[in-house]
Design a protein around this motif. Structure first.
Motif, short mmCIF file in Angstrom:
data_model
loop_
_atom_site.label_atom_id
_atom_site.label_comp_id
_atom_site.label_asym_id
_atom_site.label_seq_id
_atom_site.Cartn_x
_atom_site.Cartn_y
_atom_site.Cartn_z
N UNK A 9 0.90 -1.05 0.02
CA UNK A 9 0.13 0.03 -0.03
C UNK A 9 0.93 1.13 -0.18
N UNK A 10 2.17 1.10 -0.57
CA UNK A 10 2.86 2.33 -0.71
C UNK A 10 2.45 3.14 -1.90
N UNK A 11 3.08 4.03 -2.51
CA UNK A 11 2.85 4.74 -3.64
C UNK A 11 2.12 4.15 -4.75
N UNK A 12 2.82 2.86 -5.20
CA UNK A 12 2.17 2.22 -6.24
C UNK A 12 1.02 1.47 -6.02
N UNK A 13 1.11 0.74 -4.81
CA UNK A 13 -0.22 -0.09 -4.71
C UNK A 13 -1.49 0.86 -4.31
N UNK A 14 -1.33 1.90 -3.52
CA UNK A 14 -2.43 2.68 -3.27
C UNK A 14 -2.91 3.31 -4.56
N UNK A 15 -1.93 3.89 -5.25
CA UNK A 15 -2.32 4.39 -6.83
C UNK A 15 -3.30 3.47 -7.65
N UNK A 16 -2.52 2.03 -7.76
CA UNK A 16 -3.44 1.25 -8.33
C UNK A 16 -4.70 1.01 -7.89
N UNK A 17 -4.92 0.63 -6.62
CA UNK A 17 -5.92 0.59 -5.86
C UNK A 17 -7.14 1.98 -6.17
N UNK A 18 -6.71 2.77 -6.03
CA UNK A 18 -7.62 4.01 -6.47
C UNK A 18 -8.11 3.94 -7.78
N UNK A 19 -7.36 3.70 -8.73
CA UNK A 19 -7.94 3.37 -10.19
C UNK A 19 -8.74 2.17 -10.27
N UNK A 20 -8.36 1.24 -9.78
CA UNK A 20 -9.22 0.01 -10.01
C UNK A 20 -10.63 -0.05 -9.31
N UNK A 21 -10.50 0.52 -7.93
CA UNK A 21 -11.59 0.78 -7.47
C UNK A 21 -12.62 1.75 -7.96
N UNK A 22 -12.00 2.95 -8.42
CA UNK A 22 -12.74 3.90 -9.17
C UNK A 22 -13.59 3.45 -10.25
#
Length: 186
Positions: A9-22
């Motif tokens: 859940x660092x910058x790469x993981x949280x950024x990916x999660x933001x896009x997939x959830x959105x």
């Protein structure tokens, strides 16, 4: 069953999660609270004058949760493939997902357990990285990698951008057409 499990859940993981959830994909994000970003002071991240690494990580996780990501504050200890499903193990539970994005920073342990190809890292102090194509795909079907573990520079702005790129590419593959996410001023 989750559409996408993101490990890290660092910058790469949280950024990916933001896009997939959105994008409406049921997303789970695992955080073991050991991101190297937690030790950083950051003044070279576009749009931010200066921020403590722990604060940047917390903001990223909150953004992902805003769009529906389920955050699990546990370390993933193993991932097994069972048919078309991945079973993700923590010390306290198991979870299932159709796709995996590894954003594990410096650690390739889970990647190696999954049989992902690795190679020597090119960044200073990064010994081993996961081999991916330009999209972020690994040699194991439905497993993608983003950020430092995928050989991207450790700079937070670059790993965050790579997490977004990998998420967009995965969403495009799932949807069968190029996925685009543009917000407009209201």
């Amino acid at each position: 069953m989750y559409d996408i499990a993101i490990i890290g859940a660092g910058p790469a993981g949280a950024s990916a999660a933001l896009f997939t959830s959105k994008a409406g994909k049921k997303t789970i994000l695992f955080d073991h609270d050991k991101s190297i970003t937690k030790r950083a002071w950051i003044e070279n991240h576009y749009g931010i004058m200066g921020i403590a690494g722990p604060d940047l990580v917390d903001i990223g996780k909150k953004q992902a949760e805003k769009f529906g990501t389920q955050l699990v504050n546990e370390e993933v200890t193993d991932i097994n493939k069972q048919g078309d499903t991945f079973v993700i193990h923590t010390a306290n539970d198991t979870y299932e997902a159709k796709y995996i994005i590894l954003a594990t920073g410096l650690s390739t342990d889970l990647a190696e357990k999954l049989g992902l190809k690795t190679k020597p890292g090119t960044e200073p102090r990064i010994k081993t990285i996961v081999e991916t194509d330009q999209q972020g795909k690994t040699n194991v079907e439905k497993v993608w990698a983003a950020g430092t573990v995928a050989g991207v520079s450790v700079h937070t702005i670059i790993t965050a951008g790579d997490g977004a790129k990998v998420a967009i590419n995965l969403l495009s593959e799932i949807n069968g057409e190029r996925y685009v996410d543009h917000d407009v001023l209201k």
